[in-house]
Each structure stands twice: as structure tokens, then as C-alpha cells.
Design a protein around this motif. Structure first.
Motif, mmCIF file in Angstrom:
data_model
loop_
_atom_site.group_PDB
_atom_site.id
_atom_site.type_symbol
_atom_site.label_atom_id
_atom_site.label_comp_id
_atom_site.label_asym_id
_atom_site.label_seq_id
_atom_site.Cartn_x
_atom_site.Cartn_y
_atom_site.Cartn_z
ATOM 1 N N ASP A 102 76.217 80.478 -11.284
ATOM 2 C CA ASP A 102 77.067 81.831 -11.377
ATOM 3 C C ASP A 102 77.600 82.338 -10.372
ATOM 4 O O ASP A 102 78.567 82.936 -10.349
ATOM 5 C CB ASP A 102 75.915 82.770 -11.838
ATOM 6 N N ILE A 103 76.842 82.466 -9.091
ATOM 7 C CA ILE A 103 77.363 82.822 -7.772
ATOM 8 C C ILE A 103 78.768 82.047 -7.617
ATOM 9 O O ILE A 103 79.837 82.699 -7.106
ATOM 10 C CB ILE A 103 76.486 82.863 -6.838
ATOM 11 N N MET A 104 78.765 80.887 -7.521
ATOM 12 C CA MET A 104 79.993 80.118 -7.230
ATOM 13 C C MET A 104 81.023 80.331 -8.030
ATOM 14 O O MET A 104 82.087 80.609 -7.764
ATOM 15 C CB MET A 104 79.668 78.526 -7.546
ATOM 16 N N ASN A 105 80.764 80.472 -9.378
ATOM 17 C CA ASN A 105 81.954 80.770 -10.419
ATOM 18 C C ASN A 105 82.628 82.388 -9.833
ATOM 19 O O ASN A 105 83.575 82.757 -10.232
ATOM 20 C CB ASN A 105 81.229 80.791 -11.929
ATOM 21 N N SER A 106 81.385 83.391 -9.773
ATOM 22 C CA SER A 106 81.867 84.790 -9.426
ATOM 23 C C SER A 106 82.841 84.644 -8.380
ATOM 24 O O SER A 106 83.866 85.192 -8.119
ATOM 25 C CB SER A 106 80.559 85.458 -9.153
ATOM 26 N N LEU A 107 82.353 83.800 -7.066
ATOM 27 C CA LEU A 107 82.878 83.891 -6.243
ATOM 28 C C LEU A 107 84.516 83.226 -6.095
ATOM 29 O O LEU A 107 85.441 83.439 -5.519
ATOM 30 C CB LEU A 107 82.061 83.202 -4.635
#
Length: 396
Positions: free
Chosen positions: A277-282
């Protein structure tokens, strides 16, 4: 004068997005919540499993000798000199000669198999703390008494898997004895299987005086079994061998360990999903901040600076989520340990509270893994931002 670190400033600023970038801000918030839930659940579940492991281990250690010594010939003469040699080790608390036989205990038309332990109660044996009542007759396990429907004061018939020679051949040893005590270890299997009787009473009925088949050894510290094992290997005659409590229950403890590892891996998947989720957000943030990145580069920011901004943002998100998860797991663990929030049926588990044992090693290890996964997840969007073609962006 302190140097202004624009990387840290922008990493924090990008987390708290403006109104038009609410989607990115919400995605970051969900990532933090996911990480917090994953870390909290992992700490709590492993703490509960560790608590159950330690509780079961303490009951097994308490209800069994720490080391048992046997003879390849089966029964052997009681050798008090050998007992003295074993007890000479400073780590050995006491040594108990015993005669262990399989038997059938019968009463009221009901029968049940049992492991009958002939012990010298005058020497305060290792099981004494689990016995309620007198020890001058037979002491039956709590569940064994329920199985055959007897109570203290009644007589039971004991039939041993041992025969005495008679004029008509071999005859099984069978005798009546009063129930004078109850063995209650808190372990269903032990309370159903074990029974105890004074060694001299068993000798009298079997007509095998000074014959034993087991030497039970208890230690001051049950975890010194390997050191004491080395000592026993030097002093015991060749016809003797020994088994420790860890060896006797090896399969059981291995199963518990594998179960804990499997549960840890399953719960770790929650943290891994949060890291994605963090990867997608960034990644979304990089796409949104294309112009900002171009301006930074034109002002002199290097690829390393751009990459560092987004890695630090992943680190911040991971750190916040992990800290919240740590607090969540430790708080819930404390509540479950000290308050009756969740009650267990005593007749099934022999305890009313969930045993929780959260160790600092678990918390630190889970926290490091969690933050590390978040940093790894930020590498791809950070690398993408640092390799962006700035000239094309500025032309547009």
C-alpha cells in the motif's frame, strides 16, 4: 547555524497533502492503519502463543522428573551408592528411586488404564506439590478418579501388567488399596494417566523388594539438563541410559514451535500488504509531484536527493504505523494478562485467563522487520522519481 534539510521537510510535507490530493493522503493513512494492525496482531498473537508454550512447559517440567535414568535390563537392584554419586552434582536437587508399572485400576464396575508410579513419599518427591490428601494409599489422577467414579476413602483394585510365578504358572499381580489422595497437575493427559503409590506397598504386593526400574532426577534449574547429562554420561555404568524432559517431549515442543512460526508468517502477510500500500501510495505521489521534482532538479537537487525524499517518506509512514502497532499489541497484551476480558472454560483449559508473555526480543524484531519492509517498498517509487526525464517535464 543549522543547515536546512529540505529532504526531511518535503518527506513530511508530502504525507500531509493538500485538499486536491486527498486520495494520496487517505492512501497513506490506510497504510499506517494496516501496518499498525499487522504489527499489533503479530505481537499479541505471538505473545499469547508464547504464554501458552511457557505455561505448558512449566506444567510438564513440574509433573515429570527432569531426567529419568533407566537400565537396559529393565528392573535392577536399588544401588544407594549410585544414587549418592548422582546427587553429588551441585546442580542436582534430589534423586528418587521408583518402580513404574502399567496397570488397570477398577472400581464400581469401571476400569481404566494407568501408569502406576511407586515412589518413596518420605523423601518429598517431585510430584508432592500436585498431591492433595494423604499418601499412605494410592493417589489417583483427578481425571482418572472421574473416569472410574471413585473418591478419596474408597477402595480400588489394581491389576499390574506383571506376573508372579505360582504352582499353576504365572499369575498377574492384583490387589485392593484405598484411595487416599488426588493428583492434580492441571494437565488433562497426566491427570488421566498417572497414579502414585508408596514404593514399599508396591514392593510388598509384587514381592520384589529393593527392585526398581527408574531413577528420577530433579534439578535446581531444569534448563541445566545438558550440563547434568554430560556429568551422568561420565559416572553411569554402561548398562544405564538417561532421557531428559526435553527429549521426552521433543515432538510436542517441535509442533508448538512450528505452529508459532506458521502463525507468525501468516500475520506477517498483513504487514507485507501494508508495505505494498505504501509503494502504491508513493508511486501515485511521484506521478502527482512530477512538476515539483522537475523544479527541485532545476534548482540543483541531485537524483540522490530526490530518491532520499521518498525513501524517508516510506520510513516515516512505516515508523508511525509500527509505533502505533507496538502500543496496540502491548496494551492489549497487558489487558488480557491482568484482566478477565476473555474467560476460558476451566474444565477445558485448566486456566481462566489467557496467558500472555510478550518479550522485548519479539517486539524489537517485529518492529525492525516492519520498518524494513516499508523502506523496501519505497525503493521502487523513489528510484522511479530519481530517474525521471526532467527536460521533458519542463518542456510540457
Amino acid at each position: 547555524m543549522k543547515k536546512f534539510n529540505f529532504e526531511n521537510f518535503l518527506a513530511i510535507k508530502y504525507i500531509s497533502s493538500k485538499k486536491e490530493e486527498k486520495l494520496i493522503s487517505l492512501s497513506s493513512l490506510l497504510s499506517i492503519i494496516s501496518i499498525a494492525i499487522g504489527v499489533g496482531a503479530l505481537i499479541l498473537v505471538l505473545g499469547i502463543m508464547n504464554g501458552f508454550d511457557k505455561m505448558l512447559e512449566s506444567k510438564i517440567i513440574g509433573a515429570n522428573p527432569h531426567i529419568i535414568i533407566k537400565n537396559f535390563d529393565g528392573t535392577f537392584n536399588l544401588d544407594r551408592k549410585l544414587l549418592g554419586k548422582i546427587k553429588s552434582d551441585k546442580m542436582v536437587a534430589n534423586v528418587y528411586p521408583s518402580l513404574v508399572e502399567q496397570c488397570i485400576v477398577s472400581a464400581n464396575g469401571q476400569s481404566s488404564g494407568s501408569i502406576l508410579n511407586g515412589v518413596d513419599f518420605s523423601d518429598k518427591p517431585y510430584v508432592e506439590k500436585y498431591i492433595k490428601g494423604r499418601t499412605n494409599g494410592i493417589v489417583l489422577g483427578k481425571e482418572l478418579m472421574k473416569a472410574i467414579g471413585v473418591s478419596a476413602g474408597q477402595n480400588v483394585r489394581v491389576t499390574l501388567a506383571y506376573s508372579n510365578p505360582t504352582a499353576m504358572g504365572f499369575s498377574p499381580v492384583s490387589f485392593e488399596v484405598p484411595v487416599t489422595g488426588v493428583f492434580d497437575s492441571g494437565m488433562y493427559e497426566y491427570d488421566l494417566a498417572f497414579s502414585y503409590i508408596p514404593l514399599d506397598v508396591l514392593w510388598k504386593n509384587m514381592q520384589t523388594y529393593d527392585q526398581i526400574n527408574t531413577i528420577a532426577v530433579n534439578l535446581y534449574n531444569p534448563y541445566n539438563i545438558n550440563k547434568v547429562g554430560s556429568f551422568l554420561g561420565k559416572i553411569l555404568p554402561s548398562q544405564y541410559y538417561f532421557v531428559t524432559w526435553a527429549q521426552m517431549n521433543k515432538n510436542f515442543f517441535t509442533a508448538l514451535k512450528l505452529e508459532k512460526i506458521a502463525m507468525g508468517i501468516i500475520l506477517l502477510l498483513i504487514i507485507i500488504v501494508a508495505a505494498f500500500d505504501i509503494m502504491n501510495s508513493l508511486t501515485m505521489l511521484v506521478m502527482e509531484k512530477v512538476k515539483d521534482i522537475a523544479i527541485l532538479v532545476s534548482l540543483g537537487a541531485t537524483s540522490k536527493n530526490i530518491k532520499s525524499i521518498f525513501i524517508k517518506q516510506g520510513l516515516i509512514l512505516g515508523f508511525i504505523g509500527t509505533i502505533i502497532g507496538d502500543f496496540l499489541g502491548l496494551s492489549l497484551g497487558y489487558i488480557l494478562k491482568h484482566y478477565d476480558i476473555v474467560s476460558l472454560p476451566k474444565q477445558v483449559y485448566y486456566i481462566t485467563k489467557i496467558p500472555v508473555d510478550i518479550t522485548l526480543t519479539y517486539v524489537v524484531g517485529i518492529s525492525i522487520v516492519s520498518v524494513g519492509l516499508c523502506v523496501l517498498a519505497s525503493l521502487y517509487p523513489a528510484s522511479k522519481a530519481s530517474r525521471m526525464n526532467i527536460i521533458e517535464v519542463l518542456r510540457q
